[in-house]
Structure formats: structure tokens, C-alpha cells
Design a protein around this motif. Sequence first.
Motif: not given
Length: 232
Positions: A206-223
Motif C-alpha cells: 500500500x502507498x497513499x491508500x492504494x495498492x501500488x504493487x502485489x504479487x508473490x512474496x518472492x517477487x517483492x524485491x523486484x516489484x
Amino acid sequence: MSLEIKNLSGGYGKLTVLKDISFTVSDGTLTALVGLNGSGKSTTINHIIGLLQPKQGSIVLNNLLLDQEPVAYKSQLAYIPEQPIVYEELTLKEHLELTIAAYHLDEKVAWQRAEKLLNIFRLNDKLTWFPTHFSKGMRQKVMIVMAFITDAKLFIIDEPFLGLDVIAVNDLLKLIDSRKKEGTSFLLTTHVLDTIADHADQFVYLKDGQVAAAGAASEFTKLVPELAVSKE
């Protein structure tokens, strides 16, 4: 599907904090709700547990809507807040008895669970203690024990590691992994994904009340490279 949040907008009074957010938490998974201070994590939690009413959108837990079947909806939830909520006039034992009564649990089964959890978190000799004698970490452990004696299908855990020692953090993660295998779902808020990276299945950033990114936990660093950099 355990929890489905669809096009949720909400906030406090006329202030809209959340802006059309959508995500799901599937059975037997841990979803990390990640974001910096003010991103909307706590507001999201407050909507899910029923402290705030959505301005738009829906929150469905196992096909139940909070406003239509509040008792059945809430009976499936266990909530561990960031700041422990305890009753100063109740002993630890009385806190557990209150939880057993509130969730209509089988007393024998619930106390069997409680005994194991009290031993894990080194509270087994403190059943007659009042919260005034508990440190912040001990109060947090009380909240964990109260939650994990229930049969809740969804656990909402808000910044659970603040105040916990390293051993207690590892014990909590083991409990989460164990309950996940039984089909229990978890939504856990955190600023960064480090501590639960090996336990989370997916993340919602979440960023500023919006979903800025979502996905598999393994993708967090990239996203979400900005948080990956800030935690180094």
C-alpha cells in the motif's frame, strides 16, 4: 477463498484514506500487507475487523458480509493488534476464560491449547498475574495466546514483532506455519518483508491508500525496489 476485499474505499469521517483497493487472502496462506507509516495499513485492518464502515466496495469473509451477519463474521476472526489490549482488572487466566466464552470454545480443548501456548511463550507460571506486572513483550504474548486458542479461520496480525524477543518471534512464526498447514489464513501488516519473507505467500504493498504493487512474496524485491533499498 477466505477473505476478499473488492474496490474498497474508506477512512475516517469525511477523510478518505483507502482508494479503491482490492486483494484476496486465500485459505492456508499468509498475505503480508506492506507499507510505510500512513500508507493505509491500519485503516484497512480497521475496516476488516468492523471498526470502520466502507464508503465503497465490499469485504467478504468466507461468503459472509460483516453488516449482514456480524456475529458469524467476527467469530471467524482473530485479531492481534500492534498495541496489546488487556484488561487491567483481569488475571491472565481470566483473559483466557473470557476468550473461551466469547468464542464459545470447547473448554477442555481450549485449555489444552492454552497450556501448550503458555509453555511456548513462558507464561505458564503467570496465570494469576495481572497485566500491571507484564512488560510490553509479555502483553503481546498474552494477545498471541488468546488468539491461537481460537478456531479462527483468519488471523489479522498488526505489526506483531514489535516488543517480542527473538525467541518469541521464531515461536510465533512456527505457530503461523503450523496453522497455515491446517488451512488457516493470515493477513499480517509490516513495514518491510524481511522477518516473514520465508513464511509469506504473497504481499500487498500500500502507498497513499492504494495498492501500488502485489504479487508473490518472492517477487517483492523486484516489484517494490524502494523498500528493498531502504531496509539495507
